[in-house]
Design a protein around this motif. Structure first.
Motif, PDB file in Angstrom:
ATOM      1  N   THR A 114      -2.782 -12.911 -26.362  1.00  0.00           N
ATOM      2  CA  THR A 114      -3.118 -11.586 -25.847  1.00  0.00           C
ATOM      3  C   THR A 114      -4.099 -11.741 -24.703  1.00  0.00           C
ATOM      4  O   THR A 114      -5.098 -12.468 -24.821  1.00  0.00           O
ATOM      5  CB  THR A 114      -3.737 -10.710 -26.946  1.00  0.00           C
ATOM      6  N   GLY A 115      -3.802 -11.074 -23.588  1.00  0.00           N
ATOM      7  CA  GLY A 115      -4.693 -11.163 -22.444  1.00  0.00           C
ATOM      8  C   GLY A 115      -4.269 -10.239 -21.332  1.00  0.00           C
ATOM      9  O   GLY A 115      -3.253  -9.532 -21.427  1.00  0.00           O
ATOM     10  N   VAL A 116      -5.039 -10.234 -20.271  1.00  0.00           N
ATOM     11  CA  VAL A 116      -4.783  -9.359 -19.127  1.00  0.00           C
ATOM     12  C   VAL A 116      -3.882 -10.084 -18.135  1.00  0.00           C
ATOM     13  O   VAL A 116      -4.169 -11.213 -17.730  1.00  0.00           O
ATOM     14  CB  VAL A 116      -6.102  -8.948 -18.456  1.00  0.00           C
ATOM     15  N   VAL A 117      -2.797  -9.404 -17.753  1.00  0.00           N
ATOM     16  CA  VAL A 117      -1.845  -9.951 -16.785  1.00  0.00           C
ATOM     17  C   VAL A 117      -1.478  -8.853 -15.788  1.00  0.00           C
ATOM     18  O   VAL A 117      -1.821  -7.686 -15.967  1.00  0.00           O
ATOM     19  CB  VAL A 117      -0.558 -10.464 -17.474  1.00  0.00           C
ATOM     20  N   VAL A 118      -0.797  -9.249 -14.728  1.00  0.00           N
ATOM     21  CA  VAL A 118      -0.210  -8.268 -13.809  1.00  0.00           C
ATOM     22  C   VAL A 118       1.236  -8.064 -14.236  1.00  0.00           C
ATOM     23  O   VAL A 118       2.020  -9.023 -14.294  1.00  0.00           O
ATOM     24  CB  VAL A 118      -0.270  -8.756 -12.352  1.00  0.00           C
ATOM     25  N   VAL A 119       1.610  -6.823 -14.535  1.00  0.00           N
ATOM     26  CA  VAL A 119       2.948  -6.518 -15.046  1.00  0.00           C
ATOM     27  C   VAL A 119       3.589  -5.462 -14.156  1.00  0.00           C
ATOM     28  O   VAL A 119       2.925  -4.542 -13.688  1.00  0.00           O
ATOM     29  CB  VAL A 119       2.881  -6.036 -16.514  1.00  0.00           C
ATOM     30  N   GLY A 120       4.885  -5.614 -13.893  1.00  0.00           N
ATOM     31  CA  GLY A 120       5.593  -4.637 -13.065  1.00  0.00           C
ATOM     32  C   GLY A 120       6.887  -5.194 -12.531  1.00  0.00           C
ATOM     33  O   GLY A 120       7.367  -6.245 -12.972  1.00  0.00           O
ATOM     34  N   ASN A 121       7.463  -4.490 -11.560  1.00  0.00           N
ATOM     35  CA  ASN A 121       8.723  -4.907 -10.938  1.00  0.00           C
ATOM     36  C   ASN A 121       8.425  -5.860  -9.797  1.00  0.00           C
ATOM     37  O   ASN A 121       7.722  -5.511  -8.842  1.00  0.00           O
ATOM     38  CB  ASN A 121       9.495  -3.693 -10.426  1.00  0.00           C
ATOM     39  N   ILE A 122       8.970  -7.042  -9.896  1.00  0.00           N
ATOM     40  CA  ILE A 122       8.696  -8.106  -8.941  1.00  0.00           C
ATOM     41  C   ILE A 122       9.983  -8.449  -8.211  1.00  0.00           C
ATOM     42  O   ILE A 122      11.038  -8.595  -8.840  1.00  0.00           O
ATOM     43  CB  ILE A 122       8.162  -9.364  -9.653  1.00  0.00           C
ATOM     44  N   GLY A 123       9.924  -8.573  -6.899  1.00  0.00           N
ATOM     45  CA  GLY A 123      11.115  -8.966  -6.139  1.00  0.00           C
ATOM     46  C   GLY A 123      11.240  -8.165  -4.870  1.00  0.00           C
ATOM     47  O   GLY A 123      10.262  -7.874  -4.192  1.00  0.00           O
ATOM     48  N   SER A 124      12.490  -7.766  -4.547  1.00  0.00           N
ATOM     49  CA  SER A 124      12.775  -6.995  -3.342  1.00  0.00           C
ATOM     50  C   SER A 124      13.654  -5.822  -3.712  1.00  0.00           C
ATOM     51  O   SER A 124      14.033  -5.652  -4.872  1.00  0.00           O
ATOM     52  CB  SER A 124      13.483  -7.880  -2.309  1.00  0.00           C
ATOM     53  N   GLU A 125      13.993  -5.001  -2.716  1.00  0.00           N
ATOM     54  CA  GLU A 125      14.842  -3.851  -2.983  1.00  0.00           C
ATOM     55  C   GLU A 125      16.221  -4.276  -3.453  1.00  0.00           C
ATOM     56  O   GLU A 125      16.898  -3.559  -4.166  1.00  0.00           O
ATOM     57  CB  GLU A 125      14.971  -2.993  -1.713  1.00  0.00           C
ATOM     58  N   LYS A 126      16.664  -5.481  -3.052  1.00  0.00           N
ATOM     59  CA  LYS A 126      17.990  -5.947  -3.433  1.00  0.00           C
ATOM     60  C   LYS A 126      17.991  -6.658  -4.773  1.00  0.00           C
ATOM     61  O   LYS A 126      18.995  -6.671  -5.480  1.00  0.00           O
ATOM     62  CB  LYS A 126      18.552  -6.879  -2.351  1.00  0.00           C
ATOM     63  N   ARG A 127      16.894  -7.286  -5.103  1.00  0.00           N
ATOM     64  CA  ARG A 127      16.840  -8.074  -6.339  1.00  0.00           C
ATOM     65  C   ARG A 127      15.465  -7.895  -6.961  1.00  0.00           C
ATOM     66  O   ARG A 127      14.460  -8.267  -6.360  1.00  0.00           O
ATOM     67  CB  ARG A 127      17.099  -9.557  -6.034  1.00  0.00           C
TER      68      ARG A 127
END
Length: 741
Positions: free
Chosen positions: A538-551
């Protein structure tokens, strides 16, 4: 070649399914007549949108309106007045005079004068009404003109929407005699002066007049009795030059006004009720304006003359199969374009532009064809185009639903909804968040898979991952990634809950319990059992959508992810290890059965990891305790081993021997070696068996992990992580012999 065809068929399956299906449905709708009124509407619209044609000065009208009747001071035109009118028109030397007024009986004492005009005017054509449901609906012709064969039928064909779009070329009366139409009679009189006569196939001059058929154009099962033609109107009401009867009687007409013309005489008074709706009657911004019967006959007369002399277009239509191909083509276009652009947003500029261009081509091609005289099925084609686009969109939506269903095997419904339905769910970018991370991996599966066929490996992985995915979904985890036999699961992303760490530990215990189901299937397939290790942090991370508009990939970034993998790397098969931060989140409900201080790579200070044996209320999940009973070997088995540094095998080889052995563990004795050279606890090693009775398996690689169990100096315990089937069988046989001695 066949494979390429199969791939092409599969890749375009939406088009191959949608196009013929939509085409068939549209054709059925058309055959049932459900599109007929719409097709008539488009026909009328194109008729009104056509460029205005120049007036045909060869046809003129003498109109009888209410002012003319009022001028005569009587309700009907007397025979004497009509005779006078005809004589005035004869003096103009027209090619034909058409009397669109019923005169089957004398009206008054002036009939003798009228009879003389009838007898002395060979280019005069009267009318009769041939078609009727009863004798009262039929109107006889003037007897004198009938005898001289100077009578035409003025019957018009009225469609179901009360509009006149077609008329008779000729028809048969109740006595079986062929009667030319009023307009045909007049046109033939005009063309006779040009030296043009019809042949038996109705080729008149430059034009071939073909009969209207029941399914021509937008018609479905139309009454095509007689010889009918579609009317190619020149214009709307008051298109033809017209003068009043009073002006003719008062000699207010130029001397040669009617010379070499066709003059039609007709009643245009409101009281005559001789009005009909035509394609020019309907407009969006005004009330329908009917056209008088004499104007319709003028249009028909002009149509025949213009077609014969000027090659003016007559309306034609394609055969039914050709029209079906036309509908199929536009269905294919709609399906293909939508399929090609299926991955573009519905509001994307490409889709909008392509839609507008395609609609423009369809409507424009239909309009141009109409100007050239072809009546194409625009409405069925338009419906096919739109329906195919909708069909493909629905097919893609169904595919998306299937994807969502598959996605739902790895994510719970709340997570799927957050990703697909939230306005922010699919935007690129991330946020810092405290989450619990779970990673799992099959111990020694890589080495095992090298001995299996690829199909078997995929079959094993699919079953294993399916079982694990079901458990993870049950505990509302987000499967971020499958990495071969490894799984990365997030608790707290994208949806965060207070019990994320608790559910992660409960999920890990449930996953280990689910391995019994997996290994039952392995046994059915005749394969060795699998063992899984799980690490949780358990810890602090950066979470989200990673990549580009195509992928784009939904994932996490941070050193806490790496730490979780390090913790999982310390596990042996069937073991769950968690970090101290996770234990603090879970609290006392976590059943800790062991702990160890380790210093993972990339971590500055040592950390404590904890082995979990279960979790109490409200989950109440407990792993079965497994005590390995090691058998003392009567004769040690010599081995040779090397330490693994990550995925690499160190070059230095060490010799030792098994002095105790079980199916899963062994005690290794190493002589003439310093304590510093002993492999560190939780280190992975590769070993080979050298002495009898296992010496013939010396080429088989065995993998193991050094345990933290205490033993005498110079010794260490290992847990096997991967054994070839031959080694597994030999070890079991050896242990069985030792147990019986």
């Amino acid at each position: 070649m066949w494979t390429k065809v199969k791939n092409l068929v599969w890749q375009w399956r939406g088009v191959w399914i949608t196009t013929p299906t939509v085409t068939g449905l549209i054709i059925l709708l058309r055959l049932f007549g459900l599109l007929q009124s719409w097709e008539w509407g488009v026909f009328d619209l194109y008729m009104r949108w056509r460029p205005q044609e120049p007036k045909d000065d060869r046809v003129v009208i003498v109109s009888i309106d209410d002012r003319d009747i009022h001028h005569l001071q009587r309700s009907a035109i007397s025979d004497a007045t009509l005779a006078k009118l005809l004589n005035k028109l004869k003096a103009q030397q027209p090619r034909a005079i058409g009397l669109d007024i019923y005169r089957d009986l004398p009206v008054d004492h002036g009939y003798e004068d009228l009879a003389k005009v009838f007898t002395s005017t060979p280019n005069l054509v009267g009318i009769q009404k041939v078609v009727g449901k009863s004798d009262r609906d039929i109107v006889a012709p003037p007897p004198i003109l009938k005898e001289r064969d100077q009578v035409g039928a003025n019957d018009l064909v009225i469609d179901a929407d009360n509009k006149v779009r077609r008329s008779f070329f000729y028809l048969t009366d109740n006595n079986g005699k062929t009667v030319f139409s009023f307009s045909l009679h007049l046109a033939l009189h005009y063309l006779e002066k040009e030296g043009i006569f019809p042949n038996k196939d109705w080729q008149i001059g430059k034009a071939q007049f073909r009969p209207f058929e029941a399914y021509d154009g937008g018609y479905v099962r139309a009454d095509a009795k007689g010889y009918q033609i579609l009317i190619n109107y020149r214009g709307g009401s008051r298109y033809f030059e017209s003068i009043s009867m009073t002006d003719v009687l008062l000699d207010k007409v130029p001397k040669n006004w009617g010379r070499d013309r066709v003059i039609l005489i007709g009643n245009v008074a409101e009281s005559s009720k001789d009005f009909f709706f035509t394609p020019y009657s309907s407009t969006l911004l005004s009330l329908p304006e009917p056209m008088t019967g004499v104007e319709i006959h003028a249009n028909l007369t002009s149509q025949i003359i213009s077609a014969a002399l000027d090659n003016r277009s007559l309306f034609k239509s394609r055969t039914e199969p050709e029209e079906w191909l036309w509908i199929f083509f536009w269905s294919f276009v709609g399906a293909t374009l939508t399929w090609q652009l299926r991955y573009h947003s519905i509001f994307a500029l490409e889709r909008f532009v392509c839609s507008i261009i395609t609609l423009g081509i369809l409507l424009g091609s239909g309009y141009i064809a109409f100007i050239w005289g072809w009546w194409l099925p625009i409405v069925p084609a338009l419906i096919a185009l739109i329906s195919s686009a909708i069909g493909i969109t629905a097919f893609v939506a169904r595919s998306v639903a299937d994807i969502r269903k598959i996605f739902g095997r790895y994510l719970n419904e709340a997570v799927v909804a957050n990703l697909l339905e939230s306005p922010e769910g699919l935007k690129l970018g991330g946020e810092r968040r405290k989450i619990t991370i779970l990673t799992s991996d099959l111990r020694g599966f890589t080495a095992t898979s090298e001995r299996l066929q690829p199909e078997e490996v995929v079959k094993i992985l699919n079953f294993y991952l399916e079982c694990m995915a079901d458990v993870i979904t049950q505990y509302q985890g987000t499967i971020d990634e499958f990495m071969g036999d490894g799984i990365l699961v997030l608790f707290g992303a994208p949806t965060q809950r207070k019990d994320d760490a608790e559910r992660a530990v409960a999920c890990a215990v449930a996953m280990q319990l689910a391995m019994e189901k997996v290994n039952t299937k392995m046994q059915e397939w005749g394969l060795l059992p699998l063992a899984m290790g799980i690490g949780i942090n358990t810890g602090v991370v950066v979470v989200g959508n990673i990549g580009s508009e195509k992928r784009t990939k939904y994932g996490i970034v941070g050193n806490q992810v790496n730490l979780t993998y390090r913790i999982e790397g310390y596990t042996i098969g069937g073991q769950i290890l968690i970090s101290e931060s996770t234990l603090k989140e879970v609290g006392s409900i976590a059943m800790v059965i062991g702990q160890k201080q380790v210093k993972p790579q990339g971590v500055k200070e040592p950390i404590t990891i904890y082995q979990i044996g279960g979790i109490s209320d409200p989950y109440n999940l407990v792993l079965p305790s497994k005590k390995e009973e090691l058998k003392t070997l009567p004769q040690p088995i010599s081995i040779q081993y090397a330490v693994l540094d990550g995925k690499d095998i160190c070059d230095t080889l060490f010799k030792g021997s098994f002095i105790k052995l079980s199916c899963q563990e062994a005690e290794v004795c190493v002589e003439n070696i310093s304590p510093e050279e002993l492999p560190a606890e939780l280190t992975n090693i590769k070993l080979n068996l050298l002495s009898f009775p296992l010496h013939e398996l010396a080429d088989e690689d065995v993998y193991a992990k050094v345990l933290t169990k205490p033993t005498s100096q110079g010794n260490f315990y290992i847990s096997f992580t991967s054994k070839p089937p031959t080694v597994e069988a030999k070890l079991k046989s050896l242990i069985s012999e030792v147990s019986h001695n």
